[in-house]
Design a protein around this motif. Structure first.
Motif, short mmCIF file in Angstrom:
data_model
loop_
_atom_site.label_atom_id
_atom_site.label_comp_id
_atom_site.label_asym_id
_atom_site.label_seq_id
_atom_site.Cartn_x
_atom_site.Cartn_y
_atom_site.Cartn_z
N UNK A 23 43.80 -19.79 27.85
CA UNK A 23 43.22 -20.20 29.13
C UNK A 23 42.56 -21.57 29.04
N UNK A 24 41.90 -21.84 27.96
CA UNK A 24 41.27 -23.16 27.78
C UNK A 24 42.32 -24.26 27.74
N UNK A 25 43.44 -24.00 27.10
CA UNK A 25 44.52 -25.00 27.05
C UNK A 25 45.06 -25.26 28.45
N UNK A 26 45.21 -24.22 29.26
CA UNK A 26 45.67 -24.40 30.64
C UNK A 26 44.73 -25.28 31.44
N UNK A 27 43.44 -25.10 31.22
CA UNK A 27 42.44 -25.78 32.04
C UNK A 27 41.73 -26.91 31.27
N UNK A 28 42.51 -27.59 30.44
CA UNK A 28 42.04 -28.79 29.76
C UNK A 28 40.75 -28.56 28.95
N UNK A 88 50.85 -24.15 20.00
CA UNK A 88 50.04 -24.17 18.76
C UNK A 88 49.81 -25.59 18.29
N UNK A 89 48.96 -26.30 19.02
CA UNK A 89 48.58 -27.66 18.66
C UNK A 89 47.61 -27.61 17.47
N UNK A 90 47.29 -28.77 16.94
CA UNK A 90 46.33 -28.84 15.83
C UNK A 90 44.98 -28.28 16.26
N UNK A 91 44.59 -28.56 17.51
CA UNK A 91 43.30 -28.06 18.01
C UNK A 91 43.30 -26.53 18.06
N UNK A 92 44.38 -25.95 18.55
CA UNK A 92 44.47 -24.49 18.64
C UNK A 92 44.46 -23.87 17.25
N UNK A 93 45.19 -24.46 16.31
CA UNK A 93 45.22 -23.93 14.94
C UNK A 93 43.84 -24.00 14.30
N UNK A 94 43.11 -25.09 14.58
CA UNK A 94 41.75 -25.21 14.02
C UNK A 94 40.84 -24.11 14.59
N UNK A 95 40.95 -23.87 15.90
CA UNK A 95 40.12 -22.84 16.52
C UNK A 95 40.43 -21.47 15.94
N UNK A 96 41.71 -21.12 15.81
CA UNK A 96 42.08 -19.80 15.29
C UNK A 96 41.67 -19.64 13.83
N UNK A 97 41.74 -20.72 13.06
CA UNK A 97 41.30 -20.68 11.66
C UNK A 97 39.80 -20.45 11.58
N UNK A 132 34.12 -24.99 16.93
CA UNK A 132 35.36 -25.71 17.24
C UNK A 132 35.09 -26.90 18.16
N UNK A 133 34.27 -26.70 19.19
CA UNK A 133 33.97 -27.79 20.13
C UNK A 133 33.24 -28.95 19.43
N UNK A 134 32.33 -28.61 18.52
CA UNK A 134 31.60 -29.65 17.79
C UNK A 134 32.58 -30.46 16.92
N UNK A 138 33.71 -34.53 17.30
CA UNK A 138 33.61 -35.49 16.19
C UNK A 138 34.97 -36.15 15.95
N UNK A 139 36.03 -35.32 15.90
CA UNK A 139 37.39 -35.86 15.74
C UNK A 139 37.73 -36.84 16.85
N UNK A 140 37.37 -36.46 18.09
CA UNK A 140 37.72 -37.29 19.23
C UNK A 140 37.02 -38.64 19.18
N UNK A 141 35.75 -38.65 18.82
CA UNK A 141 35.01 -39.92 18.73
C UNK A 141 35.63 -40.84 17.68
N UNK A 142 36.04 -40.25 16.56
CA UNK A 142 36.70 -41.04 15.51
C UNK A 142 38.02 -41.61 16.01
#
Length: 478
Positions: A23-28, A88-97, A132-134, A138-142
């Motif tokens: 759901x989060x992926x659907x709604x950005x 299964x983007x990198x962001x999704x894989x990080x969240x599930x991990x 995950x959001x934190x 951090x990744x996004x700012x870099x």
């Protein structure tokens, strides 16, 4: 039984996490939009809230039986029926991990304490989401800093940023085609138009020797386009047609106009072409369009239009469907002229414009004429598609969910025009089904709740010689 209970807890939390990140992926990745703007609230009840409530009400092993026999099977079937399943983007894989790690920590800490195990189990999902959001911020700012540096290193790069309530992807594609033979040109792929998407695009795919970078700027809240303008700092801005698209997010048309005009805040702005619907204060840098635009002809063969350039009326043709595209093409002519192209060069490029996929794209198959306008979700564009279809002599069929993120009054206008032109109407989904049915002759209408049955339905209800219009599309989570 204890091992079964542990397995149940692990699979339950993973399932809930999978549902949440889908759901989060659907709604950005906006949690507020998932909670307050979701069109299928019953999914939240069935696949997220109910299993949590029943976990506390039903003791093991009865809950284990309910979970694997009823919930888990229905959850798998639900996932298979989605027309926009989880990527299964990198962001999704990080969240599930992170979720798995958090869950195993929770199980280890509460191994001998059933009260702790039950009470804290679902906290793992929200803890994983916070962590995950934190990490993503951090990744996004870099990545944003790296992308900004890449843009500034190319001293000769000119950036054209485009925004509009509708038509911005078409303007981008048309402009790219017109410019590509004269300049080393690159455009954002598909409908990438958020700050996150643009940052990733610049880092991964923007060639270092690009002369013209064409980018879209989209918005869901005030400030979104300002953020993009400050990041890209485009020298050229295009604000296309502005209307009530996404009115549910902005509440008023004035808010939409003001948000689109944030593109003019670019620190390096040299020239802006702004559609009259935006009601912008004009200046030496800001030019309103279209200027004396005249549509000569629009049919299934293409579009002919005239417009004034430097005090002279010029003639243009493009093999593109839809008279509204004259406005989009007028902005292309203005940008290309500003960049130094001649009217002859522009005309030669326009004459070979490819159709934009899913935007009034004409296809002929099995004796049927198909007009694929499934990426067009605004009233003006959909009415034009209906108007073009009306020129066809033969049986006409339309497949549509109606207008999404729009008003009831707009859907009523749409329905009445559909009723005038089409012989058979397939309404996909339930979002606007009632309002469309109320304004279309009942004997024409078929409501298709399950889009997986569309192909079978079309095979059964259409025949050679029919014109079939796909007017807008909405994923089944809407």
């Amino acid at each position: 039984m204890e091992y079964l209970s542990i397995v149940t807890k692990i699979v339950l939390v993973i399932s809930l996490g999978w549902y949440l990140i889908t759901n989060l992926q659907w709604y950005n990745y906006k949690l507020a939009r998932v909670i307050f703007k979701h069109h299928k609230w019953q999914w939240h009840l069935t696949f997220f809230i109910s299993p949590i409530v029943l976990f506390f009400l039903i003791p093991s092993p009865y809950f284990d039986i309910y979970f694997f026999v009823l919930y888990f099977v229905s959850f798998i079937l639900w996932n298979r029926r989605l027309d926009r399943s989880l990527v299964l983007t990198s962001r999704v894989k990080r969240f599930l991990t992170i979720l798995l790690i958090t869950l195993f920590v929770q199980i280890s800490l509460c191994l001998n304490d059933d009260f702790c195990a039950r009470v804290t189990l679902f906290l793992t999902i929200f803890i994983a989401l916070i962590i995950s959001n934190i990490i993503e911020k951090i990744f996004f700012l870099i990545l944003k800093s790296r992308a900004k540096r890449k843009l500034l290193e190319n001293k000769d790069l000119k950036i054209v940023a485009i925004t509009a309530s509708y038509g911005k992807t078409s303007i981008k594609n048309f402009l790219y085609h017109v410019l590509k033979n004269n300049f080393k040109t690159y455009k954002t792929p598909r409908s990438v138009n958020t700050i996150v998407g643009l940052v990733l695009d610049v880092n991964r795919d923007l060639p270092k020797d690009t002369q013209i970078y064409i980018a879209e700027a989209g918005a869901r809240v005030k400030g979104d386009i300002k953020t993009i303008a400050n990041f890209l700092e485009p020298q050229i801005a295009v604000i296309g047609s502005v209307g009530e698209q996404h009115i549910e997010y902005f509440k008023t048309l004035e808010n939409i106009k003001n948000t689109k005009k944030e593109l003019l805040l670019s620190p390096r702005l040299q020239k802006a072409f702004v559609h009259s619907s935006a009601n912008t204060v004009l200046s030496e840098k800001i030019e309103e369009f279209p200027n004396n635009l005249h549509i000569v002809k629009s049919n299934l063969a293409g579009l002919w239009f005239d417009m004034e350039l430097n005090g002279k009326v010029e003639h243009f043709y493009a093999p593109i469907l839809g008279s509204f595209n004259a406005i989009n093409l007028a902005s292309v002519v203005l940008v290309a002229t500003h960049l130094g192209m001649s009217v002859l060069e522009i005309n030669e490029a326009m004459a070979t414009l490819p159709q934009v996929e899913h935007r009034l794209q004409k296809i002929e198959a099995n004796g049927k004429i198909i007009i694929d306008d499934s990426f067009n979700g605004n009233l003006e564009g959909m009415l034009e598609a209906i108007n073009i279809s009306s020129t066809y002599i033969g049986r006409k069929v339309i497949i549509t969910p109606g207008l999404v993120e729009s008003t009831d009054s707009a859907n009523i206008i749409l329905a009445k025009q559909i009723n005038k032109v089409f012989d058979f109407v397939i309404i996909t989904g339930t979002l606007n089904a009632n309002i469309l049915k109320a304004n279309i002759n009942e004997e024409k209408v078929f409501v298709l709740k399950d889009k997986t049955m569309l192909e079978t339905t079309l095979a059964r209800t259409t025949k050679s010689g029919d014109l079939i219009l796909f007017a807008n599309d909405a994923p089944n989570f809407i």
